[in-house]
Write a protein that holds these residues in place. Structure first.
Motif, PDB file in Angstrom:
ATOM      1  N   ASN A 120       0.811  -1.221   0.000  1.00 33.18           N
ATOM      2  CA  ASN A 120       0.000   0.000   0.000  1.00 33.18           C
ATOM      3  C   ASN A 120       0.844   1.271   0.000  1.00 33.18           C
ATOM      4  OD1 ASN A 120      -1.128   2.174   2.109  1.00 33.18           O
ATOM      5  ND2 ASN A 120      -2.783   1.480   0.800  1.00 33.18           N
ATOM      6  N   LYS A 121       1.837   1.332   0.906  1.00 31.29           N
ATOM      7  CA  LYS A 121       2.611   2.560   1.070  1.00 31.29           C
ATOM      8  C   LYS A 121       3.401   2.892  -0.206  1.00 31.29           C
ATOM      9  CE  LYS A 121       5.159   4.775   4.789  1.00 31.29           C
ATOM     10  NZ  LYS A 121       6.497   5.086   4.272  1.00 31.29           N
ATOM     11  N   ALA A 122       4.091   1.886  -0.711  1.00 26.13           N
ATOM     12  CA  ALA A 122       4.916   2.090  -1.910  1.00 26.13           C
ATOM     13  C   ALA A 122       4.047   2.444  -3.118  1.00 26.13           C
ATOM     14  CB  ALA A 122       5.730   0.827  -2.198  1.00 26.13           C
ATOM     15  N   PHE A 123       2.910   1.758  -3.219  1.00 26.31           N
ATOM     16  CA  PHE A 123       2.046   1.982  -4.386  1.00 26.31           C
ATOM     17  C   PHE A 123       1.478   3.407  -4.376  1.00 26.31           C
ATOM     18  CE2 PHE A 123      -1.411   1.619  -7.368  1.00 26.31           C
ATOM     19  CZ  PHE A 123      -0.996   0.638  -8.255  1.00 26.31           C
ATOM     20  N   VAL A 124       0.990   3.831  -3.198  1.00 26.46           N
ATOM     21  CA  VAL A 124       0.396   5.167  -3.104  1.00 26.46           C
ATOM     22  C   VAL A 124       1.450   6.247  -3.375  1.00 26.46           C
ATOM     23  CG1 VAL A 124      -0.664   6.828  -1.510  1.00 26.46           C
ATOM     24  CG2 VAL A 124      -1.518   4.485  -1.611  1.00 26.46           C
ATOM     25  N   GLU A 125       2.677   6.041  -2.878  1.00 30.65           N
ATOM     26  CA  GLU A 125       3.751   7.012  -3.131  1.00 30.65           C
ATOM     27  C   GLU A 125       4.070   7.105  -4.620  1.00 30.65           C
ATOM     28  OE1 GLU A 125       4.893   9.538  -1.379  1.00 30.65           O
ATOM     29  OE2 GLU A 125       3.294   8.729  -0.108  1.00 30.65           O
ATOM     30  N   ARG A 126       4.119   5.931  -5.273  1.00 27.71           N
ATOM     31  CA  ARG A 126       4.396   5.898  -6.709  1.00 27.71           C
ATOM     32  C   ARG A 126       3.295   6.623  -7.487  1.00 27.71           C
ATOM     33  NH1 ARG A 126       7.250   2.846 -10.608  1.00 27.71           N
ATOM     34  NH2 ARG A 126       8.081   4.637 -11.696  1.00 27.71           N
ATOM     35  N   LEU A 127       2.059   6.324  -7.093  1.00 27.99           N
ATOM     36  CA  LEU A 127       0.925   6.953  -7.763  1.00 27.99           C
ATOM     37  C   LEU A 127       0.970   8.476  -7.584  1.00 27.99           C
ATOM     38  CD1 LEU A 127      -1.786   6.805  -9.258  1.00 27.99           C
ATOM     39  CD2 LEU A 127      -2.899   6.336  -7.071  1.00 27.99           C
ATOM     40  N   ARG A 128       1.311   8.896  -6.373  1.00 29.62           N
ATOM     41  CA  ARG A 128       1.409  10.331  -6.082  1.00 29.62           C
ATOM     42  C   ARG A 128       2.459  11.000  -6.989  1.00 29.62           C
ATOM     43  NH1 ARG A 128       0.172  13.194  -1.336  1.00 29.62           N
ATOM     44  NH2 ARG A 128      -0.227  11.277  -0.196  1.00 29.62           N
ATOM     45  N   SER A 135     -15.875   5.116  -5.244  1.00 29.93           N
ATOM     46  CA  SER A 135     -17.036   5.938  -4.880  1.00 29.93           C
ATOM     47  C   SER A 135     -17.044   7.245  -5.663  1.00 29.93           C
ATOM     48  CB  SER A 135     -17.019   6.237  -3.383  1.00 29.93           C
ATOM     49  OG  SER A 135     -16.074   7.254  -3.111  1.00 29.93           O
ATOM     50  N   LEU A 136     -18.180   7.927  -5.616  1.00 35.23           N
ATOM     51  CA  LEU A 136     -18.300   9.219  -6.300  1.00 35.23           C
ATOM     52  C   LEU A 136     -17.339  10.244  -5.707  1.00 35.23           C
ATOM     53  CD1 LEU A 136     -22.203   9.469  -6.588  1.00 35.23           C
ATOM     54  CD2 LEU A 136     -20.587   8.842  -8.391  1.00 35.23           C
ATOM     55  N   GLU A 137     -16.884   9.994  -4.461  1.00 32.68           N
ATOM     56  CA  GLU A 137     -15.934  10.910  -3.805  1.00 32.68           C
ATOM     57  C   GLU A 137     -14.487  10.551  -4.147  1.00 32.68           C
ATOM     58  OE1 GLU A 137     -18.439   9.289  -2.030  1.00 32.68           O
ATOM     59  OE2 GLU A 137     -19.726  11.037  -2.280  1.00 32.68           O
ATOM     60  N   GLY A 138     -14.293   9.538  -4.989  1.00 33.54           N
ATOM     61  CA  GLY A 138     -12.939   9.189  -5.421  1.00 33.54           C
ATOM     62  C   GLY A 138     -12.174   8.299  -4.463  1.00 33.54           C
ATOM     63  N   VAL A 139     -12.921   7.541  -3.626  1.00 25.15           N
ATOM     64  CA  VAL A 139     -12.260   6.588  -2.724  1.00 25.15           C
ATOM     65  C   VAL A 139     -12.420   5.182  -3.303  1.00 25.15           C
ATOM     66  CG1 VAL A 139     -12.237   5.614  -0.382  1.00 25.15           C
ATOM     67  CG2 VAL A 139     -12.764   8.039  -0.715  1.00 25.15           C
ATOM     68  N   VAL A 140     -11.324   4.421  -3.352  1.00 25.55           N
ATOM     69  CA  VAL A 140     -11.398   3.041  -3.833  1.00 25.55           C
ATOM     70  C   VAL A 140     -11.821   2.150  -2.650  1.00 25.55           C
ATOM     71  CG1 VAL A 140     -10.181   1.154  -4.955  1.00 25.55           C
ATOM     72  CG2 VAL A 140      -9.524   3.518  -5.446  1.00 25.55           C
ATOM     73  N   TYR A 141     -13.034   1.631  -2.696  1.00 30.07           N
ATOM     74  CA  TYR A 141     -13.512   0.777  -1.600  1.00 30.07           C
ATOM     75  C   TYR A 141     -12.849  -0.589  -1.652  1.00 30.07           C
ATOM     76  CZ  TYR A 141     -17.021   3.747   0.498  1.00 30.07           C
ATOM     77  OH  TYR A 141     -17.643   4.748   1.204  1.00 30.07           O
ATOM     78  N   LYS A 142     -12.742  -1.123  -2.864  1.00 33.70           N
ATOM     79  CA  LYS A 142     -12.148  -2.443  -3.002  1.00 33.70           C
ATOM     80  C   LYS A 142     -11.588  -2.568  -4.410  1.00 33.70           C
ATOM     81  CE  LYS A 142     -13.840  -7.181  -3.086  1.00 33.70           C
ATOM     82  NZ  LYS A 142     -15.040  -7.980  -2.782  1.00 33.70           N
ATOM     83  N   ASP A 196      -6.847  -0.917  -1.926  1.00 34.32           N
ATOM     84  CA  ASP A 196      -8.028  -1.037  -1.076  1.00 34.32           C
ATOM     85  C   ASP A 196      -8.079   0.118  -0.079  1.00 34.32           C
ATOM     86  OD1 ASP A 196      -8.989  -3.282  -2.291  1.00 34.32           O
ATOM     87  OD2 ASP A 196      -8.281  -4.688  -0.774  1.00 34.32           O
ATOM     88  N   ARG A 197      -9.222   0.805  -0.039  1.00 31.89           N
ATOM     89  CA  ARG A 197      -9.483   1.917   0.882  1.00 31.89           C
ATOM     90  C   ARG A 197      -8.617   3.165   0.616  1.00 31.89           C
ATOM     91  NH1 ARG A 197     -14.274   0.992   2.587  1.00 31.89           N
ATOM     92  NH2 ARG A 197     -13.942   2.831   3.854  1.00 31.89           N
ATOM     93  N   VAL A 198      -8.009   3.259  -0.536  1.00 32.62           N
ATOM     94  CA  VAL A 198      -7.177   4.439  -0.819  1.00 32.62           C
ATOM     95  C   VAL A 198      -8.052   5.600  -1.324  1.00 32.62           C
ATOM     96  CG1 VAL A 198      -5.389   5.379  -2.351  1.00 32.62           C
ATOM     97  CG2 VAL A 198      -5.042   3.166  -1.236  1.00 32.62           C
ATOM     98  N   ASP A 199      -7.845   6.768  -0.742  1.00 29.81           N
ATOM     99  CA  ASP A 199      -8.577   7.966  -1.131  1.00 29.81           C
ATOM    100  C   ASP A 199      -7.787   8.674  -2.242  1.00 29.81           C
ATOM    101  OD1 ASP A 199      -9.836  10.381  -1.367  1.00 29.81           O
ATOM    102  OD2 ASP A 199      -9.750  10.897   0.766  1.00 29.81           O
ATOM    103  N   VAL A 200      -8.078   8.313  -3.479  1.00 30.42           N
ATOM    104  CA  VAL A 200      -7.307   8.846  -4.611  1.00 30.42           C
ATOM    105  C   VAL A 200      -7.579  10.343  -4.786  1.00 30.42           C
ATOM    106  CG1 VAL A 200      -6.835   8.641  -7.084  1.00 30.42           C
ATOM    107  CG2 VAL A 200      -7.292   6.585  -5.738  1.00 30.42           C
ATOM    108  N   LYS A 201      -8.842  10.729  -4.618  1.00 30.67           N
ATOM    109  CA  LYS A 201      -9.173  12.165  -4.723  1.00 30.67           C
ATOM    110  C   LYS A 201      -8.422  12.948  -3.637  1.00 30.67           C
ATOM    111  CE  LYS A 201     -11.388  15.747  -6.154  1.00 30.67           C
ATOM    112  NZ  LYS A 201     -12.545  16.173  -6.854  1.00 30.67           N
ATOM    113  N   GLY A 202      -8.276  12.332  -2.468  1.00 32.34           N
ATOM    114  CA  GLY A 202      -7.544  12.961  -1.373  1.00 32.34           C
ATOM    115  C   GLY A 202      -6.089  13.248  -1.756  1.00 32.34           C
ATOM    116  N   ILE A 203      -5.476  12.330  -2.504  1.00 34.82           N
ATOM    117  CA  ILE A 203      -4.087  12.549  -2.955  1.00 34.82           C
ATOM    118  C   ILE A 203      -4.026  13.790  -3.852  1.00 34.82           C
ATOM    119  CG2 ILE A 203      -2.149  11.584  -4.299  1.00 34.82           C
ATOM    120  CD1 ILE A 203      -3.135   8.777  -3.548  1.00 34.82           C
TER     121      ILE A 203
END
Ligand SMILES: [Zn+2]
Length: 287
Positions: free
Chosen positions: A33-41, A61-68, A76-83
């Protein structure tokens, strides 16, 4: 300049407004999770885009959160819009096949009033564009066509249910159909290769695959009444030569009124389909 990003389990692909394409390998970190989110960022920020569309493989979700994300555990559970917000970048986030559907409409099928896009590869996903707007349902998870049941107590699907369309019409579905028929374990592309060589079991497996696909698409057409059904994804590209009769099959299965209404087409956009849709999303947002 704007860009569209397609977040997959093997590659993150980027398509810029001027047509530039980039591809980043992430298979080595798709469970981290950590490495993937950093790479995506990093990829989101790279090149200082003015706006970013992100297409994600998973229940988003419509708010840009990946539920699954069944194929990318790290998401899983990453808030992409939040990034995007943390980085101060304007953008939108969408399920990947919904983005793909929008891309089909925006670039290739503007004359369509109701377009159903079905992508078959590792799994089976769908998206629907009505009057130029992508239909996402109330929470962002509409068009889970891969997980509607076509066989009661049928084969086990990756989602945990039995008899889903995806359990037959996907890479693993085709591999399993072949194994049931021949007893032999092959990868999807090997089954296709054998079919090209005239192997009867492989040809029969593709017939079974097409039978289930016909049922699944018929159900969707009866519910949505599209004027265009576009098939895409890696497995469809491999099976293209065996699918020439799909439109005729479907038309004879579907009720006469919706049957007259639709055309079946194959996607022409290849591996940057979902990134193209993510880009279309931000291009349309400004109009
Ligand atoms: Zn399922």
């Amino acid at each position: 300049m704007k860009k569209g990003i397609d977040v997959g389990g093997s590659f993150i692909k980027v398509l810029w407004e001027d047509g530039r394409r980039e591809k980043f390998y992430v298979r080595d970190i798709f469970r981290d999770n950590k490495a993937f989110v950093e790479r995506l960022r990093e990829i989101i920020k790279q090149g200082s885009p003015s706006k970013v569309g992100v297409a994600v493989a998973g229940f988003t979700s419509l708010e840009g959160v990946v539920y699954k994300s069944p194929n990318i555990p790290a998401l899983d559970r990453v808030d992409v819009k939040g990034i995007l917000l943390e980085e101060g970048i304007e953008g939108l986030v969408l399920n990947d096949v919904s983005a793909g559907a929008l891309g089909e409409w925006y670039y290739d099928h503007r004359d369509s009033k109701n377009l159903l896009f079905v992508a078959i590869g590792t799994g089976l996903g769908a998206g629907f564009v009505s009057e130029g707007r992508v239909f996402l349902g109330s929470c962002g998870s509409s068009l889970e066509l891969g997980h509607h049941i076509v066989e009661r107590n049928g084969e086990l699907c990756n989602c945990g249910r039995k008899g889903c369309l995806e359990a037959y019409c996907s890479s693993y579905g085709l591999e399993r159909i072949y194994k049931r028929l021949s007893g032999e374990e092959l990868k999807d592309y090997q089954v296709v290769q054998r079919a090209r060589e005239g192997d009867q079991m492989a040809l029969k497996s593709i017939e079974v695959f097409k039978d289930y696909l016909t049922i699944g698409l018929m159900n969707a057409i009866h519910i949505l009444n599209p004027d265009r059904v576009v098939l895409g994804g890696g497995l469809v590209e491999q099976l293209r030569a065996f699918m020439e009769d799909m439109e005729a099959r479907l038309k004879s299965s579907v009720e006469s009124l919706p049957s007259e209404c639709f055309k079946l087409e194959f996607s022409k956009c290849g591996e940057f389909c979902m990134a193209r849709g993510a880009l279309a999303l931000v291009l349309m947002d400004d109009r």
